[in-house]
Design a protein around this motif. Structure first.
Motif, PDB file in Angstrom:
ATOM      1  N   ASN A 227      -1.281  -2.929   4.062  1.00  0.00           N
ATOM      2  CA  ASN A 227      -0.207  -2.396   3.221  1.00  0.00           C
ATOM      3  C   ASN A 227       1.155  -2.876   3.739  1.00  0.00           C
ATOM      4  O   ASN A 227       2.025  -3.301   2.965  1.00  0.00           O
ATOM      5  CB  ASN A 227      -0.306  -0.865   3.242  1.00  0.00           C
ATOM      6  CG  ASN A 227       0.705  -0.201   2.360  1.00  0.00           C
ATOM      7  OD1 ASN A 227       0.835  -0.571   1.192  1.00  0.00           O
ATOM      8  ND2 ASN A 227       1.427   0.757   2.889  1.00  0.00           N
ATOM      9  N   GLY A 228       1.296  -2.833   5.061  1.00  0.00           N
ATOM     10  CA  GLY A 228       2.549  -3.261   5.672  1.00  0.00           C
ATOM     11  C   GLY A 228       2.845  -4.738   5.456  1.00  0.00           C
ATOM     12  O   GLY A 228       3.997  -5.168   5.512  1.00  0.00           O
ATOM     13  N   MET A 229       1.807  -5.520   5.216  1.00  0.00           N
ATOM     14  CA  MET A 229       1.998  -6.954   4.968  1.00  0.00           C
ATOM     15  C   MET A 229       2.156  -7.234   3.473  1.00  0.00           C
ATOM     16  O   MET A 229       2.149  -8.394   3.051  1.00  0.00           O
ATOM     17  CB  MET A 229       0.792  -7.749   5.486  1.00  0.00           C
ATOM     18  CG  MET A 229       0.561  -7.639   6.984  1.00  0.00           C
ATOM     19  SD  MET A 229       1.601  -8.721   7.943  1.00  0.00           S
ATOM     20  CE  MET A 229       0.795 -10.292   7.713  1.00  0.00           C
ATOM     21  N   GLY A 230       2.244  -6.170   2.672  1.00  0.00           N
ATOM     22  CA  GLY A 230       2.527  -6.362   1.244  1.00  0.00           C
ATOM     23  C   GLY A 230       1.310  -6.474   0.355  1.00  0.00           C
ATOM     24  O   GLY A 230       1.435  -6.789  -0.829  1.00  0.00           O
ATOM     25  N   ALA A 231       0.124  -6.222   0.911  1.00  0.00           N
ATOM     26  CA  ALA A 231      -1.076  -6.273   0.066  1.00  0.00           C
ATOM     27  C   ALA A 231      -1.191  -4.984  -0.741  1.00  0.00           C
ATOM     28  O   ALA A 231      -0.670  -3.941  -0.342  1.00  0.00           O
ATOM     29  CB  ALA A 231      -2.318  -6.450   0.935  1.00  0.00           C
ATOM     30  N   GLN A 232      -1.872  -5.069  -1.873  1.00  0.00           N
ATOM     31  CA  GLN A 232      -2.234  -3.870  -2.615  1.00  0.00           C
ATOM     32  C   GLN A 232      -3.586  -3.439  -2.061  1.00  0.00           C
ATOM     33  O   GLN A 232      -4.546  -4.196  -2.146  1.00  0.00           O
ATOM     34  CB  GLN A 232      -2.397  -4.203  -4.080  1.00  0.00           C
ATOM     35  CG  GLN A 232      -1.353  -5.164  -4.566  1.00  0.00           C
ATOM     36  CD  GLN A 232      -0.751  -4.718  -5.879  1.00  0.00           C
ATOM     37  OE1 GLN A 232      -1.233  -3.801  -6.513  1.00  0.00           O
ATOM     38  NE2 GLN A 232       0.315  -5.388  -6.258  1.00  0.00           N
ATOM     39  N   VAL A 233      -3.638  -2.255  -1.505  1.00  0.00           N
ATOM     40  CA  VAL A 233      -4.851  -1.856  -0.781  1.00  0.00           C
ATOM     41  C   VAL A 233      -5.725  -0.928  -1.625  1.00  0.00           C
ATOM     42  O   VAL A 233      -5.250   0.055  -2.184  1.00  0.00           O
ATOM     43  CB  VAL A 233      -4.475  -1.178   0.552  1.00  0.00           C
ATOM     44  CG1 VAL A 233      -5.724  -0.692   1.285  1.00  0.00           C
ATOM     45  CG2 VAL A 233      -3.683  -2.142   1.436  1.00  0.00           C
ATOM     46  N   VAL A 234      -6.989  -1.295  -1.697  1.00  0.00           N
ATOM     47  CA  VAL A 234      -8.003  -0.449  -2.330  1.00  0.00           C
ATOM     48  C   VAL A 234      -8.910   0.062  -1.210  1.00  0.00           C
ATOM     49  O   VAL A 234      -9.237  -0.691  -0.290  1.00  0.00           O
ATOM     50  CB  VAL A 234      -8.838  -1.266  -3.344  1.00  0.00           C
ATOM     51  CG1 VAL A 234     -10.040  -0.463  -3.847  1.00  0.00           C
ATOM     52  CG2 VAL A 234      -7.965  -1.730  -4.501  1.00  0.00           C
ATOM     53  N   VAL A 235      -9.299   1.331  -1.279  1.00  0.00           N
ATOM     54  CA  VAL A 235     -10.229   1.879  -0.287  1.00  0.00           C
ATOM     55  C   VAL A 235     -11.502   2.333  -0.995  1.00  0.00           C
ATOM     56  O   VAL A 235     -11.437   2.952  -2.060  1.00  0.00           O
ATOM     57  CB  VAL A 235      -9.586   3.068   0.470  1.00  0.00           C
ATOM     58  CG1 VAL A 235     -10.617   3.778   1.349  1.00  0.00           C
ATOM     59  CG2 VAL A 235      -8.411   2.583   1.318  1.00  0.00           C
ATOM     60  N   THR A 236     -12.656   2.005  -0.420  1.00  0.00           N
ATOM     61  CA  THR A 236     -13.911   2.570  -0.921  1.00  0.00           C
ATOM     62  C   THR A 236     -14.468   3.490   0.160  1.00  0.00           C
ATOM     63  O   THR A 236     -14.340   3.203   1.353  1.00  0.00           O
ATOM     64  CB  THR A 236     -14.948   1.475  -1.258  1.00  0.00           C
ATOM     65  OG1 THR A 236     -15.339   0.808  -0.052  1.00  0.00           O
ATOM     66  CG2 THR A 236     -14.408   0.458  -2.249  1.00  0.00           C
ATOM     67  N   GLU A 237     -15.032   4.593  -0.246  1.00  0.00           N
ATOM     68  CA  GLU A 237     -15.550   5.597   0.703  1.00  0.00           C
ATOM     69  C   GLU A 237     -16.742   6.318   0.094  1.00  0.00           C
ATOM     70  O   GLU A 237     -16.915   6.317  -1.127  1.00  0.00           O
ATOM     71  CB  GLU A 237     -14.460   6.647   1.005  1.00  0.00           C
ATOM     72  CG  GLU A 237     -13.952   6.679   2.434  1.00  0.00           C
ATOM     73  CD  GLU A 237     -15.012   6.864   3.504  1.00  0.00           C
ATOM     74  OE1 GLU A 237     -16.098   7.383   3.219  1.00  0.00           O
ATOM     75  OE2 GLU A 237     -14.767   6.466   4.647  1.00  0.00           O
ATOM     76  N   VAL A 238     -17.562   6.922   0.952  1.00  0.00           N
ATOM     77  CA  VAL A 238     -18.641   7.788   0.470  1.00  0.00           C
ATOM     78  C   VAL A 238     -18.351   9.247   0.831  1.00  0.00           C
ATOM     79  O   VAL A 238     -18.975  10.157   0.301  1.00  0.00           O
ATOM     80  CB  VAL A 238     -20.013   7.387   1.064  1.00  0.00           C
ATOM     81  CG1 VAL A 238     -20.469   6.044   0.532  1.00  0.00           C
ATOM     82  CG2 VAL A 238     -19.967   7.366   2.596  1.00  0.00           C
TER      83      VAL A 238
END
Ligand code: ADE
Length: 418
Positions: A227-238
Motif C-alpha cells: 500500500n505504501g508503494m502505491g499498489a491497490q491492495v486486495v486481501v483474501t482470508e478464510v
C-alpha cells in the motif's frame, strides 16, 4: 567434521557481509559479549536448521561465544547464501551443510549430517529437523534435551505433534514471542517479500493491483508495505476476524476467485496448501505474477499450472513463464518457494536482531531449565521478551516513560472508579 558448501572461494565476501549485518544487530552483539564472559552454553551440542544468511551467521557466532558446539544445515534448498556458508566454515570452523539450489535428496542428506553430531538441542526453522529426528533418527532422541522453533509453520507442526502425543522433548516456540512475530513476521516479511518481488521483476508497484493471501502478521506487513508503494491492495482470508481487520485497515477483501480476475500480482502468506490452484490459473489475467512468502512451497499449486501450460521457460532469474493454451502468460517467482529468501536476502538484519536474540536467550534458558521440562511446546519466558524489547529500544536510542508511584498504585487498586 567435514562441511558441504558450494564454494570456499567466497569466504572473503561472505565474512564481509556477515560483519556488515552485525552492525545492524546490536542486541545480539550485547548478548554475544555477555555469553563470551559467562559461557552459559558450555558443553551444549546444538544442531541448527536455519536459513543460512548473514544474520544466521551472527547467531552462530553468538552461540559459539556462549560455549556451544554447533552444526548448521539449511532450512530451505533455495535460501542459502553460499558466501556465508563458506565464511562460517573458514572463520568459525563449525560444520555447515548447505548449498544454494540443492535438490531434495541433498537437503535431507544435509539434515542427516547435522544430526550426526548427536545434538542435545535442536534449533529449527520449519520443524524439518524435528520431523526427521522423530521419524528416521529416533535412535538419537536419547541425547536431545530440548529445542527451539523459529517460524509459525514450524510451531503449528510441533503443536499438532504435541497434541498427538508424538513430541518427545520440550521445544520453545521462539516465533510466538512478541518481539519475534510482531516485528519479524510483519516488518521483516513486509519488506523482504516486496524486495524479492522487485529484485526478481523490477516491477513498478504504484498503480498495480496486488493480492495478499492471508492476513496474519506476515500478510499485514506485506499489505501495509505494498500500500505504501502505491499498489491497490486486495486481501483474501478464510478467518472472519482477520478479514474484518483487513477490511477496516482499508483494503479490498474478496474471495480468491474474484481476486485472481483483477490482480497483477498475487502473493501467498497463509501457511496453507493449494491457496492458488487450477481454477484460479484458469481465469488469471495475462501476465499475472504469482509468488509465495509462506514457509513451504505448497501454497501455489505448480503441478496444476504445469499441467495447464503448453510451454514453460525462464524469462529472468527467479521468474518462469507458463504459457496457457489461450495465449495467456503466468509468471511464477522463485519456483513458488520463499520469495524473500530466494530472490532477495531475507529479512533485514535489524529485525532478525530481535528474532535471534530470542533464540540465543531461549537457548540459555533451555541450557538451565531444559531437563526439567516435559515434552511440549513452550512460549518464550515473558522476561526474555521484555528484555529483548528494552535492549532494542536502548540500542535505537529510544527512551520511554516510567510509571509514577501514584500511577502504579492506581493500577494496583480496584476501589477508585468514577
Ligand atoms: N528468515 C527470514 N529472513 C531471514 C534471515 N535474513 N535470516 C535467517 N532467517 C530468516
Amino acid at each position: 567434521m567435514q562441511s558441504d558448501v558450494q564454494d570456499m572461494g567466497l569466504v572473503a565476501q561472505g565474512w564481509q557481509r556477515i560483519l556488515w549485518a552485525d552492525g545492524e544487530m546490536p542486541v545480539l552483539r550485547l548478548i554475544r559479549e555477555r555469553f563470551a564472559r559467562e559461557r552459559p552454553l558450555a558443553g551444549l551440542r546444538v544442531a541448527a536448521c536455519l536459513h543460512v544468511t548473514t544474520e544466521t551467521g551472527n547467531l552462530m557466532r553468538t552461540l559459539q561465544a556462549g560455549g556451544a558446539s554447533l552444526a548448521l544445515c539449511a532450512s530451505n534448498p533455495l535460501s542459502t547464501q553460499d558466501d556465508v556458508a563458506a565464511a562460517l566454515v573458514e572463520h568459525t570452523h563449525l560444520p555447515v551443510f548447505a548449498r544454494r539450489g540443492e535438490d531434495r535428496a541433498t537437503y535431507y542428506r544435509h539434515i542427516g549430517q547435522a544430526l550426526e553430531t548427536h545434538p542435545n538441542v535442536t534449533m529449527d526453522d520449519g520443524a524439518d529437523l524435528v520431523s526427521v529426528l522423530h521419524s528416521q533418527r529416533t535412535d538419537l532422541l536419547g541425547d536431545v534435551v530440548a529445542g527451539t522453533e523459529e517460524t509459525t509453520t514450524g510451531v503449528i507442526r510441533l503443536r499438532s505433534m504435541a497434541r498427538a502425543g508424538a513430541l518427545r522433548y520440550p521445544i520453545v516456540a521462539v516465533n510466538d514471542a512478541n518481539t519475534k512475530h510482531l516485528f519479524d513476521n510483519r516488518y521483516g516479511t513486509g519488506q523482504s517479500a516486496l524486495d524479492g518481488l522487485i529484485r526478481a521483476t523490477n516491477l513498478l508497484l504504484a498503480g498495480r493491483t496486488i493480492t495478499v493471501a492471508g492476513y496474519g502478521n506476515c500478510g499485514r506487513g506485506l499489505a501495509m508495505r505494498a500500500n505504501g508503494m502505491g499498489a491497490q491492495v486486495v486481501v483474501t482470508e478464510v478467518d472472519p476476524l482477520r478479514a474484518l481487520e483487513a477490511h477496516m485497515d482499508g483494503y479490498r477483501v474478496m474471495p480468491m476467485p474474484e481476486a485472481v480476475r483483477v490482480s497483477d500480482v498475487l502473493l501467498t502468506v497463509t501457511g496453507n496448501t493449494a491457496v492458488i490452484r487450477r481454477e484460479h490459473f484458469e481465469v488469471m489475467k495475462d501476465r499475472a505474477i504469482v509468488g509465495n512468502a509462506g514457509h513451504f512451497n505448497v501454497e501455489i499449486d505448480l503441478a496444476a499450472l504445469a499441467d495447464l501450460a503448453v510451454e514453460r521457460r525462464p524469462v529472468r532469474e527467479h521468474v518462469e513463464e507458463y504459457r496457457l493454451p489461450d495465449g495467456r502468460r503466468i509468471y511464477v517467482l522463485a519456483d513458488g518457494r520463499l520469495l524473500n529468501l530466494a530472490a532477495a536476502e531475507g529479512h533485514p538484519a535489524a529485525v532478525m536482531d530481535m528474532s535471534f536474540a530470542n533464540q540465543a536467550l531461549s537457548l540459555e534458558y533451555l541450557a538451565r531449565r531444559g531437563r526439567s521440562l516435559a515434552p511440549d511446546v513452550y512460549t518464550v519466558p515473558p522476561e526474555i521478551d521484555q528484555q529483548v524489547a528494552a535492549l532494542k529500544l536502548s540500542a535505537e536510542g529510544v527512551r520511554i516513560d516510567t510509571l509514577t508511584e501514584q500511577q502504579a498504585q492506581y493500577l494496583r487498586s480496584w476501589q477508585e472508579g468514577t
